[in-house]
Design a protein around this motif. Structure first.
Motif, PDB file in Angstrom:
ATOM      1  N   ASP A  92      82.111  45.550  53.656  1.00  0.00           N
ATOM      2  CA  ASP A  92      80.839  44.936  54.044  1.00  0.00           C
ATOM      3  C   ASP A  92      80.992  43.664  54.876  1.00  0.00           C
ATOM      4  O   ASP A  92      79.995  43.049  55.266  1.00  0.00           O
ATOM      5  N   THR A  93      82.229  43.272  55.128  1.00  0.00           N
ATOM      6  CA  THR A  93      82.446  42.090  55.969  1.00  0.00           C
ATOM      7  C   THR A  93      82.156  42.459  57.421  1.00  0.00           C
ATOM      8  O   THR A  93      82.489  43.569  57.860  1.00  0.00           O
ATOM      9  N   VAL A  94      81.555  41.523  58.166  1.00  0.00           N
ATOM     10  CA  VAL A  94      81.312  41.790  59.592  1.00  0.00           C
ATOM     11  C   VAL A  94      82.660  41.744  60.311  1.00  0.00           C
ATOM     12  O   VAL A  94      83.369  40.739  60.278  1.00  0.00           O
ATOM     13  N   ALA A  95      83.012  42.862  60.942  1.00  0.00           N
ATOM     14  CA  ALA A  95      84.290  42.952  61.659  1.00  0.00           C
ATOM     15  C   ALA A  95      84.148  42.382  63.065  1.00  0.00           C
ATOM     16  O   ALA A  95      85.004  41.637  63.528  1.00  0.00           O
ATOM     17  N   VAL A  96      83.042  42.759  63.743  1.00  0.00           N
ATOM     18  CA  VAL A  96      82.869  42.370  65.146  1.00  0.00           C
ATOM     19  C   VAL A  96      81.445  41.882  65.397  1.00  0.00           C
ATOM     20  O   VAL A  96      80.483  42.499  64.937  1.00  0.00           O
ATOM     21  N   VAL A  97      81.357  40.764  66.114  1.00  0.00           N
ATOM     22  CA  VAL A  97      80.055  40.293  66.616  1.00  0.00           C
ATOM     23  C   VAL A  97      80.136  40.404  68.130  1.00  0.00           C
ATOM     24  O   VAL A  97      81.076  39.894  68.753  1.00  0.00           O
ATOM     25  N   ASP A  98      79.171  41.112  68.715  1.00  0.00           N
ATOM     26  CA  ASP A  98      79.140  41.289  70.172  1.00  0.00           C
ATOM     27  C   ASP A  98      77.698  41.007  70.595  1.00  0.00           C
ATOM     28  O   ASP A  98      76.845  41.892  70.539  1.00  0.00           O
ATOM     29  N   GLY A  99      77.415  39.760  70.949  1.00  0.00           N
ATOM     30  CA  GLY A  99      76.024  39.373  71.245  1.00  0.00           C
ATOM     31  C   GLY A  99      75.185  39.529  69.986  1.00  0.00           C
ATOM     32  O   GLY A  99      75.489  38.935  68.947  1.00  0.00           O
ATOM     33  N   ASP A 100      74.158  40.387  70.081  1.00  0.00           N
ATOM     34  CA  ASP A 100      73.287  40.599  68.921  1.00  0.00           C
ATOM     35  C   ASP A 100      73.822  41.666  67.987  1.00  0.00           C
ATOM     36  O   ASP A 100      73.262  41.909  66.912  1.00  0.00           O
ATOM     37  N   ILE A 101      74.864  42.356  68.404  1.00  0.00           N
ATOM     38  CA  ILE A 101      75.389  43.456  67.581  1.00  0.00           C
ATOM     39  C   ILE A 101      76.357  42.903  66.545  1.00  0.00           C
ATOM     40  O   ILE A 101      77.255  42.118  66.866  1.00  0.00           O
ATOM     41  N   ARG A 102      76.178  43.295  65.287  1.00  0.00           N
ATOM     42  CA  ARG A 102      77.109  42.923  64.221  1.00  0.00           C
ATOM     43  C   ARG A 102      77.517  44.204  63.514  1.00  0.00           C
ATOM     44  O   ARG A 102      76.672  44.964  63.051  1.00  0.00           O
ATOM     45  N   VAL A 103      78.804  44.458  63.457  1.00  0.00           N
ATOM     46  CA  VAL A 103      79.291  45.723  62.888  1.00  0.00           C
ATOM     47  C   VAL A 103      80.244  45.417  61.740  1.00  0.00           C
ATOM     48  O   VAL A 103      81.178  44.627  61.905  1.00  0.00           O
ATOM     49  N   THR A 104      80.009  46.028  60.584  1.00  0.00           N
ATOM     50  CA  THR A 104      80.902  45.787  59.436  1.00  0.00           C
ATOM     51  C   THR A 104      82.156  46.649  59.588  1.00  0.00           C
ATOM     52  O   THR A 104      82.194  47.590  60.390  1.00  0.00           O
ATOM     53  N   TYR A 105      83.158  46.361  58.740  1.00  0.00           N
ATOM     54  CA  TYR A 105      84.379  47.168  58.793  1.00  0.00           C
ATOM     55  C   TYR A 105      84.106  48.632  58.457  1.00  0.00           C
ATOM     56  O   TYR A 105      84.657  49.535  59.099  1.00  0.00           O
ATOM     57  N   ALA A 106      83.240  48.871  57.460  1.00  0.00           N
ATOM     58  CA  ALA A 106      82.938  50.261  57.091  1.00  0.00           C
ATOM     59  C   ALA A 106      82.313  50.980  58.289  1.00  0.00           C
ATOM     60  O   ALA A 106      82.684  52.120  58.617  1.00  0.00           O
TER      61      ALA A 106
END
Ligand code: ATP
Length: 515
Positions: free
Chosen positions: A19-33
């Motif tokens: 559940d940790t955010v792996a990548v922030v790309d502008g407004d996009i936040r993607v968790t490791y899962a």
């Protein structure tokens, strides 16, 4: 034979920190899962397109979340990845595609026109990732992947098999594909974060170095994923943009090349402090001590300078908290790696020199690449007696600190005396009106080569001295054979795709001065 895949770096992070955010790309936040699921979905799409073990995928993308998605998808599918430099011409890209025997180019839609041209010239099929502009007909990896079930895991590889091919920038001849194994890259990411940088999963790392380059890829991206931290991507580096994102996202770790440190300093005149910033790593080119000291004072931090090459995954040495840092050096070899100084004039064998002597830096250990793709002669020249010859000159002192003196090929020979441009650059960087400086040799009838300093003024500093004033200033501080006899002011230095000063381009720009 040992089973190992670089894809494990993301797979394990998804298991431990779903559940940790792996990548922030502008407004996009993607968790490791989410990221691992997307990578496995793309991996299934790649299998659909015939890409699996024994195949090669080239990736042309800026620092957007699709980069790690596709990179880990290709690795999970069992393929080899060839990251393509963004600033190459279509012809140069086509050369990389052909030389690497690429089976498929995955191209981010922001790079579509040049990617499509390169793919066509090389006769390589192309699929896109990312938003497709209206009216454009392309084959989309998202669409192919949507039709199939995601892989349940990654395809296992062997530790010694190639995972990534990095193309060198070609300053020493034709651009060569350096073969990096799964073991090389897993170890380098691991040692960087756990041993050298003491990174943690709570770290928020600024991903401003290009991900297609070894420094950004191994140290920033794979290192962050290895520890389960958060990578905040920046597509285009400027000092102001970086400070803004660092404040907004609470960045704790910054990796950059010296130009980026200079950019941050220039932008920092009225900037607030960065209270969460705890670790800064510089590499890729030498960081002038004057810049390091100004940076530490401005941001109340400690910059750790490291050294490495594409061929060494990249990190070979770095200043490390447990050894203490020493400005002007690149610290100690990283864990599990040996770095020594060898006699530079011997081509066919390695003869190590004692502490303190100047010679060629040679490297041995888990970080050293397997050779150049399809170039046995270049490989035999680079890998001698079990050591990798770096082409860099340096010293190692009694306590193990390594200092880079210069690249062998950048030495200027003035009137028969060797001059190391880096030493001259260090001195000129201390002048308060100088933001950035690069020293090169220019042809000279009398001395063979003359020393020329190309200077970028500091817009926040005092008025720039005239050329003769700066020459005089340098003459008072440097030996007679070393101080520059020519000064040229430029608005900016030519930079390569990895934000490093391109000295060969500079030599072309600054021809001999008219008599
Ligand atoms: P090429 O492929 O032509 O060697 P490149 O700069 O793209 O050029 P990299 O592998 O990215 O290749 O860079 C490696 C080189 O960068 C080293 O050989 C060294 O000269 C230089 N370098 C890296 N870190 C440092 C440092 N801390 N101080 C001085 N030089 C450094």
């Amino acid at each position: 034979m040992t089973a190992l895949s670089l894809a494990m770096v993301l797979a394990e992070a998804a298991r431990r920190h779903p559940d940790t955010v792996a990548v922030v790309d502008g407004d996009i936040r993607v968790t490791y899962a989410e990221l691992w699921l997307e990578a496995r979905s793309f991996a299934a799409g790649l299998h659909e397109l015939g890409v699996g073990p024994g195949r090669t995928v080239a990736l042309l993308a800026p620092n957007v979340v699709d980069f790690p998605r596709v990179y880990y998808a290709a690795l999970a599918a069992g393929a080899v990845v060839v990251p393509v430099h963004l600033l190459l011409t279509a012809d140069e890209m086509a050369y990389v595609l052909r030389d690497s025997r690429t089976d498929l180019l995955v191209c981010h839609t922001s790079q579509l026109s040049i990617g499509a041209e390169a793919a066509e010239r090389a006769g390589v099929p192309l699929v896109t990732v990312g938003p497709v502009p209206g009216g454009v007909e392309v084959r989309r990896l998202e669409e192919v992947s949507d039709g199939v079930a995601p892989l349940t895991s990654y395809v296992t590889r062997e530790a010694e098999e190639t995972a990534v091919v990095f193309y060198t920038s070609g300053t020493t001849g034709a651009s060569k594909g350096a073969l990096l194994t799964h073991l090389n890259l897993v170890m380098n990411a691991t040692v960087n974060v756990f041993d050298a940088n003491d990174a943690r999963s709570a770290d928020v790392v600024l991903g401003c170095l290009p991900l297609f380059h070894t420094f950004g890829q191994t140290v920033a991206m794979n290192g962050t994923f290895r520890v389960g931290g958060t990578l905040v991507l920046l597509t285009r580096f400027t000092g102001c943009a970086a400070i803004e994102v660092m404040l907004r996202e609470g960045v704790t770790v910054f990796h950059g090349v010296p130009t980026m440190y200079i950019g941050l300093l220039t932008a920092a005149v009225d900037a607030p402090t960065l209270p969460r910033l705890r670790l800064c790593v510089s590499g890729g080119a030498s960081l002038p001590v004057a810049v390091l000291e100004r940076f530490n004072a401005t941001f109340a931090t400690t910059v750790f300078e490291g050294y490495g090459l594409s061929e060494t995954s990249p990190t070979a040495t770095t200043n490390q908290p447990h050894y203490g840092t020493r400005a002007g050096t690149v610290g100690h070899p990283i864990w599990g790696v040996e770095v020594e100084i060898a006699r530079p004039e011997l081509d066919d064998r390695i003869e190590l020199l004692p502490a303190g002597e100047l010679g060629e830096i040679v490297i041995r250990g888990h970080n050293v690449f397997a050779g150049y793709l399809g170039r046995p002669e270049a490989t035999a020249q680079a890998l001698v007696d079990g050591w990798f010859r770096s082409g860099d000159l340096g010293t190692k002192d009694e306590s193990g600190f390594v200092t880079i003196v210069d690249r062998k090929k950048d030495i200027v020979i003035r009137g028969g005396f060797n001059v190391y441009p880096r030493e001259v650059e260090e001195e000129l960087a201390r002048h308060p009106a100088v933001a950035q400086v690069a020293v090169i040799g220019v042809p000279d009838e009398v001395h063979g080569e003359e020393i020329c300093a190309v200077v970028v003024r500091d817009p926040t500093g005092p008025p720039a001295p005239t050329e003769s004033e700066l020459i005089e200033w340098a003459r008072e501080r440097l030996g007679r054979h070393k101080y520059p006899r020519q000064i040229r002011y430029l608005d900016a230095l030519p930079m390569g795709p990895s934000h490093k000063v391109l000295k060969r381009e500079l030599r072309r720009l600054i021809g001999p001065r008219a008599p």
